[in-house]
Motif scaffolding. Structure first.
Motif, PDB file in Angstrom:
ATOM      1  N   THR A  77      14.271 -23.141 -12.327  1.00 54.52           N
ATOM      2  CA  THR A  77      14.062 -21.986 -13.189  1.00 54.52           C
ATOM      3  C   THR A  77      13.558 -22.448 -14.549  1.00 54.52           C
ATOM      4  O   THR A  77      13.966 -23.493 -15.041  1.00 54.52           O
ATOM      5  N   GLU A  78      12.676 -21.678 -15.124  1.00 56.45           N
ATOM      6  CA  GLU A  78      12.109 -22.045 -16.418  1.00 56.45           C
ATOM      7  C   GLU A  78      12.653 -21.206 -17.566  1.00 56.45           C
ATOM      8  O   GLU A  78      12.308 -21.440 -18.717  1.00 56.45           O
ATOM      9  N   SER A  79      13.495 -20.244 -17.288  1.00 56.38           N
ATOM     10  CA  SER A  79      13.940 -19.327 -18.347  1.00 56.38           C
ATOM     11  C   SER A  79      14.777 -20.030 -19.409  1.00 56.38           C
ATOM     12  O   SER A  79      14.667 -19.705 -20.590  1.00 56.38           O
ATOM     13  N   VAL A  80      15.598 -20.992 -19.010  1.00 57.97           N
ATOM     14  CA  VAL A  80      16.429 -21.704 -19.991  1.00 57.97           C
ATOM     15  C   VAL A  80      15.542 -22.546 -20.909  1.00 57.97           C
ATOM     16  O   VAL A  80      15.763 -22.598 -22.122  1.00 57.97           O
ATOM     17  N   MET A 124      15.699 -28.358 -19.012  1.00 56.66           N
ATOM     18  CA  MET A 124      14.781 -29.237 -18.286  1.00 56.66           C
ATOM     19  C   MET A 124      15.407 -29.731 -16.996  1.00 56.66           C
ATOM     20  O   MET A 124      14.739 -29.853 -15.974  1.00 56.66           O
ATOM     21  N   TRP A 125      16.705 -30.004 -17.040  1.00 61.63           N
ATOM     22  CA  TRP A 125      17.397 -30.417 -15.819  1.00 61.63           C
ATOM     23  C   TRP A 125      17.372 -29.292 -14.788  1.00 61.63           C
ATOM     24  O   TRP A 125      17.134 -29.530 -13.604  1.00 61.63           O
TER      25      TRP A 125
END
Length: 95
Positions: free
Chosen positions: A32-35, A23-24
């Protein structure tokens, strides 16, 4: 059963930490949204496994009602399962 509970509590907290990192990164410097995508799914599995293991451990280790309720509630705040597991170990609830 105490070891299984301890491992599951650790894994649940680890996936919470990964989700917070994701989210950080999503809203912070990397965008980036992959994590979040990966850790969101991992955390969902870890959360459900933690709840199942908590109920089984409560029955097999004969926890009092307050310990069972506290263990279930500890799954909600980030990283709360680790201190709970340490406290349960000191009280002898994982034997």
């Amino acid at each position: 059963m105490g070891r299984v509970f301890a491992w599951t509590a650790f894994f649940e907290a680890l996936t919470w930490a990964g989700l917070l990192l994701g989210m950080w990164l999503k809203y912070g410097p990397q965008a980036t949204e992959s994590v979040v995508w990966w850790f969101g799914r991992l955390h969902g599995v870890a959360f459900m496994a933690y709840l199942a293991v908590t109920v089984i451990a409560a029955l097999r280790l004969r926890w009092p009602w307050w310990a069972t309720l506290l263990a279930i509630v500890a799954a909600v705040p980030p990283l709360a399962t680790l201190p709970l597991e340490w406290w349960f170990r000191r009280r002898g609830l994982l034997r």
